[in-house]
Design a protein around this motif. Structure first.
Motif, PDB file in Angstrom:
ATOM      1  N   SER A 122       0.832  -1.205   0.000  1.00  0.00           N
ATOM      2  CA  SER A 122       0.000   0.000   0.000  1.00  0.00           C
ATOM      3  C   SER A 122       0.865   1.254   0.000  1.00  0.00           C
ATOM      4  O   SER A 122       0.526   2.252  -0.640  1.00  0.00           O
ATOM      5  N   VAL A 166       0.499   4.000  -2.983  1.00  0.00           N
ATOM      6  CA  VAL A 166       0.088   5.359  -2.624  1.00  0.00           C
ATOM      7  C   VAL A 166       1.195   6.352  -2.949  1.00  0.00           C
ATOM      8  O   VAL A 166       0.936   7.453  -3.461  1.00  0.00           O
ATOM      9  N   VAL A 216      -5.392  -0.016  -3.467  1.00  0.00           N
ATOM     10  CA  VAL A 216      -5.287  -0.350  -2.047  1.00  0.00           C
ATOM     11  C   VAL A 216      -6.368  -1.367  -1.666  1.00  0.00           C
ATOM     12  O   VAL A 216      -6.144  -2.253  -0.840  1.00  0.00           O
ATOM     13  N   CYS A 236      -0.529   3.377   3.781  1.00  0.00           N
ATOM     14  CA  CYS A 236      -1.097   4.501   3.028  1.00  0.00           C
ATOM     15  C   CYS A 236      -0.581   5.835   3.558  1.00  0.00           C
ATOM     16  O   CYS A 236      -0.253   6.745   2.785  1.00  0.00           O
TER      17      CYS A 236
END
Length: 269
Positions: free
Chosen positions: A4, A8, A135, A153
């Motif tokens: 993630s 991101v 995600v 994230c």
């Protein structure tokens, strides 16, 4: 968490570079910062709405079988990751040039300031929507818990914004193309790992038949559930006991994305 964070970081960096290009092209123009900020805010609100819709969709379809649902999400994430990588390989420079042209046109007075909010808002919304899907795919793979995904994230968001600001101010000597080359390979490997995980879910649901006999066993050297194994599994899709179906899905995805990206890039050039 790492998956993630990588995704991101990549998406936020792309949005930050677009915003940076627009800000640089309209530097000194009164009111331009307010319109850019409004565009960023609108894009974030739209991304939040998409995230809420994804969660609602997950709850609505939870009765269709967790394996099938997870495989569907992973498959869609793989397709989107592949499309994104291929598209950026041929249109990344064009997009940057277009942002510069828009900023120049606004500075010259030939286009209204409100255009800045539109182009920035669309860019942030696009990257935000892709981030939500990717995600969500990472979460569906079951490799990390909710807290780890949120932490990843947050790390990716902070790193992407920081690197984008440093590039905008000229404080980072690393050319952005090198950063995107590294992240492109990481994202491609992530997509290949997701594809292998998707066929595993489909096999568990009985929708496809594939041999489960492992082709090799390296668990004695590096177990997949160890710290190093999990790290490699997240970054490159490492499997200590891969089956023929998993390896075929992994290889096909890897070759498909890289091959199409090169073909499209050459044609564009």
């Amino acid at each position: 968490m790492l998956a993630s964070a990588v995704i991101v970081f990549r998406e936020v960096l792309e949005a930050a570079l677009i915003v940076g290009i627009v800000l640089a092209a309209t530097k000194g123009l009164e009111g331009s910062r307010r319109w850019v900020a409004a565009g960023v805010l609108a894009g974030l609100i739209g991304s939040a709405a998409i995230a809420g819709s994804a969660e609602a969709l997950s709850d609505a379809l939870s009765g269709m079988g967790q394996e099938v649902f997870n495989a569907s999400i992973l498959g869609l994430a793989v397709i989107m990751l592949g499309w994104h990588t291929i598209w950026m390989s041929s249109h990344g420079r064009e997009m940057a040039a277009e942002m510069k042209r828009v900023g120049h046109a606004v500075s010259m007075g030939s286009r209204p300031l409100s255009v800045l909010a539109v182009v920035v808002g669309v860019a942030v919304l696009r990257e935000g929507a892709e981030t939500v899907l990717f995600v969500f795919g990472v979460s569906a793979s079951g490799e990390s818990g909710k807290l780890a995904t949120i932490t990843g994230c947050a790390v990716g968001l902070g790193a992407g914004i920081t690197v984008g600001i440093l590039l905008y101010r000229g404080l980072l000597a690393i050319p952005s193309r090198h950063l995107f080359t590294v992240t492109t390979w990481l994202v491609t490997l992530l997509a290949a790992g997701m594809a292998a995980q998707a066929v595993t879910y489909l096999s568990a649901a009985g929708l496809i038949e594939m041999p489960t006999q492992p082709l090799w066993d390296t668990s004695w050297l590096l177990p997949e559930n160890s710290i190093g194994g999990r790290l490699l599994h997240t970054l490159v899709g490492y499997m200590d006991r891969p089956s023929a179906g998993q390896l075929a899905a992994y290889g096909a995805t890897l070759l498909g994305i890289t091959g199409l990206a090169r073909v499209v890039s050459r044609r564009t050039a």
